[in-house]
Design a protein around this motif. Structure first.
Motif, PDB file in Angstrom:
ATOM      1  N   THR A  73       0.866  -1.181   0.000  1.00 11.88           N
ATOM      2  CA  THR A  73       0.000   0.000   0.000  1.00 11.88           C
ATOM      3  C   THR A  73       0.905   1.234   0.000  1.00 11.88           C
ATOM      4  O   THR A  73       2.103   1.124  -0.254  1.00 11.88           O
ATOM      5  CB  THR A  73      -0.901   0.004   1.245  1.00 11.88           C
ATOM      6  N   GLY A  74       0.328   2.396   0.298  1.00 10.01           N
ATOM      7  CA  GLY A  74       1.139   3.610   0.409  1.00 10.01           C
ATOM      8  C   GLY A  74       1.025   4.495  -0.819  1.00 10.01           C
ATOM      9  O   GLY A  74       0.513   4.081  -1.866  1.00 10.01           O
ATOM     10  N   GLY A  75       1.530   5.715  -0.661  1.00 11.09           N
ATOM     11  CA  GLY A  75       1.441   6.713  -1.725  1.00 11.09           C
ATOM     12  C   GLY A  75       2.127   6.281  -3.005  1.00 11.09           C
ATOM     13  O   GLY A  75       1.642   6.556  -4.112  1.00 11.09           O
ATOM     14  N   THR A  76       3.255   5.585  -2.882  1.00  8.44           N
ATOM     15  CA  THR A  76       4.011   5.176  -4.070  1.00  8.44           C
ATOM     16  C   THR A  76       3.178   4.301  -4.994  1.00  8.44           C
ATOM     17  O   THR A  76       3.314   4.383  -6.215  1.00  8.44           O
ATOM     18  CB  THR A  76       5.261   4.371  -3.625  1.00  8.44           C
TER      19      THR A  76
ATOM     20  N   LEU B  99       1.229  -7.063   2.148  1.00  5.80           N
ATOM     21  CA  LEU B  99       2.370  -7.100   3.057  1.00  5.80           C
ATOM     22  C   LEU B  99       1.993  -6.889   4.512  1.00  5.80           C
ATOM     23  O   LEU B  99       2.591  -7.486   5.399  1.00  5.80           O
ATOM     24  CB  LEU B  99       3.335  -5.965   2.693  1.00  5.80           C
ATOM     25  N   ASP B 100       1.035  -5.993   4.743  1.00 10.49           N
ATOM     26  CA  ASP B 100       0.887  -5.570   6.138  1.00 10.49           C
ATOM     27  C   ASP B 100      -0.489  -4.994   6.428  1.00 10.49           C
ATOM     28  O   ASP B 100      -1.271  -4.691   5.518  1.00 10.49           O
ATOM     29  CB  ASP B 100       1.990  -4.559   6.517  1.00 10.49           C
TER      30      ASP B 100
ATOM     31  N   GLY C  41       7.142  -0.867  -1.729  1.00 17.91           N
ATOM     32  CA  GLY C  41       7.595   0.509  -1.597  1.00 17.91           C
ATOM     33  C   GLY C  41       8.738   0.474  -0.588  1.00 17.91           C
ATOM     34  O   GLY C  41       9.150  -0.598  -0.141  1.00 17.91           O
ATOM     35  N   VAL C  42       9.232   1.636  -0.217  1.00 17.21           N
ATOM     36  CA  VAL C  42      10.271   1.651   0.820  1.00 17.21           C
ATOM     37  C   VAL C  42      10.034   2.846   1.737  1.00 17.21           C
ATOM     38  O   VAL C  42       9.669   3.933   1.280  1.00 17.21           O
ATOM     39  CB  VAL C  42      11.689   1.666   0.188  1.00 17.21           C
TER      40      VAL C  42
ATOM     41  N   HIS D 144      12.616   0.752   5.505  1.00 18.16           N
ATOM     42  CA  HIS D 144      11.813  -0.442   5.797  1.00 18.16           C
ATOM     43  C   HIS D 144      11.124  -0.972   4.538  1.00 18.16           C
ATOM     44  O   HIS D 144      10.832  -0.222   3.615  1.00 18.16           O
ATOM     45  CB  HIS D 144      10.801  -0.189   6.928  1.00 18.16           C
TER      46      HIS D 144
ATOM     47  N   GLY E  86       7.753  -3.684   3.660  1.00 14.92           N
ATOM     48  CA  GLY E  86       6.650  -4.080   4.507  1.00 14.92           C
ATOM     49  C   GLY E  86       6.772  -3.151   5.709  1.00 14.92           C
ATOM     50  O   GLY E  86       7.107  -1.974   5.566  1.00 14.92           O
TER      51      GLY E  86
ATOM     52  N   ARG F 122       0.478  11.497   7.486  1.00 13.38           N
ATOM     53  CA  ARG F 122      -0.148  12.266   6.398  1.00 13.38           C
ATOM     54  C   ARG F 122      -1.397  11.576   5.865  1.00 13.38           C
ATOM     55  O   ARG F 122      -2.235  12.203   5.231  1.00 13.38           O
ATOM     56  CB  ARG F 122       0.867  12.515   5.266  1.00 13.38           C
ATOM     57  N   PHE F 123      -1.532  10.280   6.119  1.00 14.04           N
ATOM     58  CA  PHE F 123      -2.721   9.564   5.654  1.00 14.04           C
ATOM     59  C   PHE F 123      -3.874   9.627   6.665  1.00 14.04           C
ATOM     60  O   PHE F 123      -4.980   9.189   6.378  1.00 14.04           O
ATOM     61  CB  PHE F 123      -2.388   8.080   5.382  1.00 14.04           C
TER      62      PHE F 123
ATOM     63  N   LYS G 190      12.680  10.121  -0.559  1.00 15.34           N
ATOM     64  CA  LYS G 190      13.347   8.811  -0.567  1.00 15.34           C
ATOM     65  C   LYS G 190      14.809   8.923  -1.020  1.00 15.34           C
ATOM     66  O   LYS G 190      15.535   7.924  -1.016  1.00 15.34           O
ATOM     67  CB  LYS G 190      12.597   7.829  -1.480  1.00 15.34           C
TER      68      LYS G 190
END
Ligand code: F6R
Length: 253
Positions: free
Chosen positions: A35-38, A65-66, A131-132, A137, A139, A166-167, A201
């Motif tokens: 998941t995440g912005g990326t 992943l999580d 993503g990272v 990190h 996951g 931010r989310f 990043k």
């Protein structure tokens, strides 16, 4: 090992094309999902391309992943909700084949074991998207996690909670812990694509490039994987030494 693209949208185009080709050649592909912005532009592009090419995703299996501990799948900030919003609701997936850790599991260690077992029983991940984090990190395997660590419960690093705030609405609290697929399961994937975009990043990407393989920077472990590619945009690659940036010539235009 790594490629530099001009911007997140050209990365989305590239990764989406890889996903489509993979699913076309193996309709029962097992995907490891992040998941995440990326990932947002990547899923948006994938959904558009999949619709256009009338891709059959009904036999596809996925393992995320999580998931945050304490959030139900209906919570708008859960990763289950993220996946519905950005991917699952848009295409004709078989819901029974889409897996995420359960942030409300009563026995978390048992749930982690069961999640890893289910993943292996599915045949293992064919293609893992990552993503990272700004701290390296993958996951939610935070710096210092042992490379052989299986799916586990993790206390999130302070930086991760700040980054992810931010989310969340202002004033609401980012969960302190999560369930994450371990470094062990991630490294068992047959192929891995890690994507890093944006200036935030750049520092960790430069450290990844300069350092050997170290548990202090979890994604350095990908240097040991035979089929892992790190995909960067210009902003994430901006602190790499000039000679390191040569591989972008392979993909210019
Ligand atoms: C999310 C995940 C995390 C994110 C990482 C980057 O499922 O596993 O490792 O990929 O925190 O997040 P963004 O893309 O929001 O910068």
């Amino acid at each position: 090992m790594f490629r530099v693209f001009p911007d997140p949208s050209s990365i989305a185009e590239y990764v989406s094309a890889i996903l489509i080709a993979k699913i076309q050649s193996k309709p029962d592909t097992v995907l490891g999902l992040a998941t995440g912005g990326t990932m947002e532009p990547i899923y948006a592009r994938f959904v558009a391309q999949a619709r256009q090419s009338k891709l059959d995703v009904s036999r596809l299996t996925s393992f995320n992943l999580d998931e945050y501990i304490g959030l139900s799948p209906d919570h708008p900030k859960s990763y289950a909700a993220y996946m519905r919003e950005h991917l699952f609701q848009h295409l004709a997936f078989d819901a029974a084949r889409l897996h995420l850790p359960d942030g409300l599991a009563p026995d978390l260690p048992a749930h982690c074991k069961a999640y890893a077992t289910r993943l292996r029983a599915s045949g293992g991940v064919d293609l893992q998207l990552l993503g990272v984090g700004g701290n390296g990190h993958i996951g939610f395997n935070e710096p210092g996690t042992a490379f052989d660590c299986p799916c586990h419960v993790v206390e999130l690093a302070e930086q991760t909670r700040i980054d992810n705030s931010r989310f969340f609405a202002e004033g609401s609290i980012v969960p302190a812990s999560a369930i994450t697929m371990g470094m062990a399961e991630i490294m068992e994937a047959r192929e891995i694509l890690l994507v890093a975009t944006g200036e935030s990043k750049a520092k960790i990407v430069a450290r990844w490039y300069q350092q050997g393989v170290t548990e202090a920077i979890p994604f350095t472990v990908l240097k040991r994987h035979p089929r892992a590619m790190v995909i960067l945009d210009e902003a994430a690659a901006s602190l790499l030494p000039d000679d390191a940036r040569q591989p972008r010539m392979l993909v210019s235009g």
